[in-house]
Design an enzyme around this catalytic site. Structure first.
Site, mmCIF file in Angstrom:
data_model
loop_
_atom_site.group_PDB
_atom_site.id
_atom_site.type_symbol
_atom_site.label_atom_id
_atom_site.label_comp_id
_atom_site.label_asym_id
_atom_site.label_seq_id
_atom_site.Cartn_x
_atom_site.Cartn_y
_atom_site.Cartn_z
ATOM 1 N N PRO A 9 0.835 -1.192 0.056
ATOM 2 C CA PRO A 9 -0.028 -0.226 0.068
ATOM 3 C C PRO A 9 0.824 1.399 0.087
ATOM 4 O O PRO A 9 1.761 1.466 0.651
ATOM 5 C CB PRO A 9 -0.527 -0.069 1.323
ATOM 6 C CG PRO A 9 -0.129 -1.082 2.280
ATOM 7 C CD PRO A 9 0.442 -1.975 1.079
ATOM 8 N N ASN A 10 0.201 2.300 -0.755
ATOM 9 C CA ASN A 10 0.817 3.665 -1.051
ATOM 10 C C ASN A 10 2.101 3.796 -1.570
ATOM 11 O O ASN A 10 2.393 4.878 -1.840
ATOM 12 C CB ASN A 10 1.078 4.205 0.657
ATOM 13 C CG ASN A 10 -0.218 4.403 1.465
ATOM 14 O OD1 ASN A 10 -1.222 4.872 0.857
ATOM 15 N ND2 ASN A 10 -0.095 3.668 2.509
ATOM 16 N N ARG A 17 4.117 11.338 -2.140
ATOM 17 C CA ARG A 17 4.198 10.942 -0.840
ATOM 18 C C ARG A 17 5.458 11.426 -0.262
ATOM 19 O O ARG A 17 6.501 10.927 -0.756
ATOM 20 C CB ARG A 17 3.756 9.382 -0.867
ATOM 21 C CG ARG A 17 4.444 8.747 0.193
ATOM 22 C CD ARG A 17 4.335 7.158 0.217
ATOM 23 N NE ARG A 17 4.055 6.597 1.512
ATOM 24 C CZ ARG A 17 4.325 5.494 1.463
ATOM 25 N NH1 ARG A 17 4.787 4.517 1.108
ATOM 26 N NH2 ARG A 17 4.188 5.083 3.155
ATOM 27 N N TYR A 22 10.719 9.333 0.770
ATOM 28 C CA TYR A 22 10.755 8.488 -0.021
ATOM 29 C C TYR A 22 11.349 8.951 -1.409
ATOM 30 O O TYR A 22 11.512 8.127 -2.476
ATOM 31 C CB TYR A 22 9.613 7.838 -0.437
ATOM 32 C CG TYR A 22 8.809 7.128 0.799
ATOM 33 C CD1 TYR A 22 9.445 5.951 1.347
ATOM 34 C CD2 TYR A 22 7.722 7.748 1.339
ATOM 35 C CE1 TYR A 22 8.942 5.423 2.478
ATOM 36 C CE2 TYR A 22 7.212 7.302 2.762
ATOM 37 C CZ TYR A 22 7.941 5.836 3.258
ATOM 38 O OH TYR A 22 7.347 5.358 4.161
ATOM 39 N N ASN A 73 8.039 -5.338 -0.902
ATOM 40 C CA ASN A 73 7.749 -4.366 0.058
ATOM 41 C C ASN A 73 6.438 -4.384 0.690
ATOM 42 O O ASN A 73 5.696 -3.883 -0.298
ATOM 43 C CB ASN A 73 8.402 -3.214 -0.703
ATOM 44 C CG ASN A 73 8.228 -1.852 0.163
ATOM 45 O OD1 ASN A 73 7.837 -1.944 1.295
ATOM 46 N ND2 ASN A 73 8.930 -0.923 -0.053
ATOM 47 N N ALA A 76 3.271 -0.671 4.988
ATOM 48 C CA ALA A 76 2.980 -0.602 6.295
ATOM 49 C C ALA A 76 2.304 -2.009 6.817
ATOM 50 O O ALA A 76 2.345 -2.192 8.259
ATOM 51 C CB ALA A 76 1.874 0.584 6.723
ATOM 52 N N GLU A 97 12.640 -9.050 1.605
ATOM 53 C CA GLU A 97 11.714 -7.938 2.124
ATOM 54 C C GLU A 97 12.666 -6.692 1.775
ATOM 55 O O GLU A 97 13.575 -6.694 2.263
ATOM 56 C CB GLU A 97 11.658 -7.905 3.626
ATOM 57 C CG GLU A 97 10.633 -7.037 3.923
ATOM 58 C CD GLU A 97 10.226 -6.871 5.354
ATOM 59 O OE1 GLU A 97 9.352 -8.226 5.557
ATOM 60 O OE2 GLU A 97 10.364 -6.325 6.097
ATOM 61 N N HIS A 99 12.891 -2.628 1.996
ATOM 62 C CA HIS A 99 12.121 -0.875 2.304
ATOM 63 C C HIS A 99 12.915 0.160 1.814
ATOM 64 O O HIS A 99 14.454 0.015 1.943
ATOM 65 C CB HIS A 99 12.037 -0.998 3.680
ATOM 66 C CG HIS A 99 11.449 -1.984 4.273
ATOM 67 N ND1 HIS A 99 9.930 -1.929 4.193
ATOM 68 C CD2 HIS A 99 11.507 -2.984 4.946
ATOM 69 C CE1 HIS A 99 9.299 -2.827 4.890
ATOM 70 N NE2 HIS A 99 10.253 -3.737 5.423
ATOM 71 N N ARG A 106 13.439 4.965 11.975
ATOM 72 C CA ARG A 106 12.144 5.907 11.922
ATOM 73 C C ARG A 106 11.281 5.697 13.193
ATOM 74 O O ARG A 106 11.849 5.172 14.263
ATOM 75 C CB ARG A 106 11.424 5.598 10.599
ATOM 76 C CG ARG A 106 12.378 6.139 9.468
ATOM 77 C CD ARG A 106 11.431 5.705 8.105
ATOM 78 N NE ARG A 106 10.226 6.515 8.024
ATOM 79 C CZ ARG A 106 9.193 6.260 7.112
ATOM 80 N NH1 ARG A 106 9.344 5.233 6.501
ATOM 81 N NH2 ARG A 106 8.176 6.975 7.146
HETATM 82 C C1 DQA Z 1 8.130 1.327 3.516
HETATM 83 C C2 DQA Z 1 8.307 1.714 4.979
HETATM 84 C C3 DQA Z 1 6.998 1.264 5.743
HETATM 85 O O1 DQA Z 1 7.035 1.728 7.209
HETATM 86 C C4 DQA Z 1 5.868 2.407 5.186
HETATM 87 O O2 DQA Z 1 4.714 2.089 5.685
HETATM 88 C C5 DQA Z 1 5.878 2.267 3.811
HETATM 89 C C6 DQA Z 1 7.094 2.196 3.018
HETATM 90 C C7 DQA Z 1 9.640 1.581 2.981
HETATM 91 O O3 DQA Z 1 9.494 1.081 1.724
HETATM 92 O O4 DQA Z 1 10.476 2.418 3.222
HETATM 93 O O5 DQA Z 1 4.691 2.177 2.937
HETATM 94 O O6 DQA Z 1 8.024 0.010 3.507
#
Ligand code: DQA
Length: 146
Positions: A9-10, A17, A22, A73, A76, A97, A99, A106
């Site tokens: 998500p996102n 964002r 990011y 990835n 959240a 995984e 990120h 963070r």
């Molecule tokens: C993320 C880190 C997560 O905490 C966050 O909710 C994201 C992006 C990252 O790629 O740094 O959506 O996965």
């Protein structure tokens, strides 16, 4: 070698964002970056994104027999989706995984990943390059197994 790259998500909001966290590159920049790299390396890749937990789980289930490795990835969902953990554990496919940000630097709620224990390893804080490093690892591991 076939790799599925799964974004949660996102991540479709990259570029818009929180650019201070990011960066300014968009999700389509990320797709192109991964696809161009894989084309050069002769790796077949599918890059997918979903904002829905169930759809991410379906993608993981359908990867069985179709992919040799998963780069995920989970966004959240990393921090609370036992269902994504269980989906990764239920398919016997090596997963890394990734990120973009260093989740350990963070907010405290981001320090814990419930999905990483179902993965071979985790890369955090290296931006887009983290995806390529994960792809390299999976393809090198697969060639060791051949
Ligand atoms: C993320 C880190 C997560 O905490 C966050 O909710 C994201 C992006 C990252 O790629 O740094 O959506 O996965």
């Amino acid at each position: 070698m076939k790799i599925m790259v799964l974004n949660g998500p996102n991540l479709n909001m990259l570029g818009i964002r929180e650019p201070d966290v990011y960066g300014s590159k968009t999700y389509s920049d990320l797709e192109n970056y991964i696809e161009d790299y894989c084309t050069k390396k002769g790796i077949e890749v599918t890059v997918l994104q979903s904002n829905s937990e169930g759809e991410l789980i379906d993608f993981i289930h359908h990867s069985l027999g179709a992919y040799d490795g998963i780069v995920i990835n989970p966004g959240a969902y990393t921090h609370y989706s036992y269902a994504i953990h269980d989906a990764l554990a239920s398919v016997d496919i090596p997963a890394i995984e990734v990120h973009l940000s260093n989740i350990h630097k963070r907010e405290e709620f981001r320090h814990k990943s419930v999905t990483a224990p179902a993965c071979t390893g985790q890369i955090a804080g290296l931006g887009f390059r983290g995806y390529l490093l994960a792809i390299d690892f999976l393809s090198e591991e697969a060639s060791c197994r051949d």
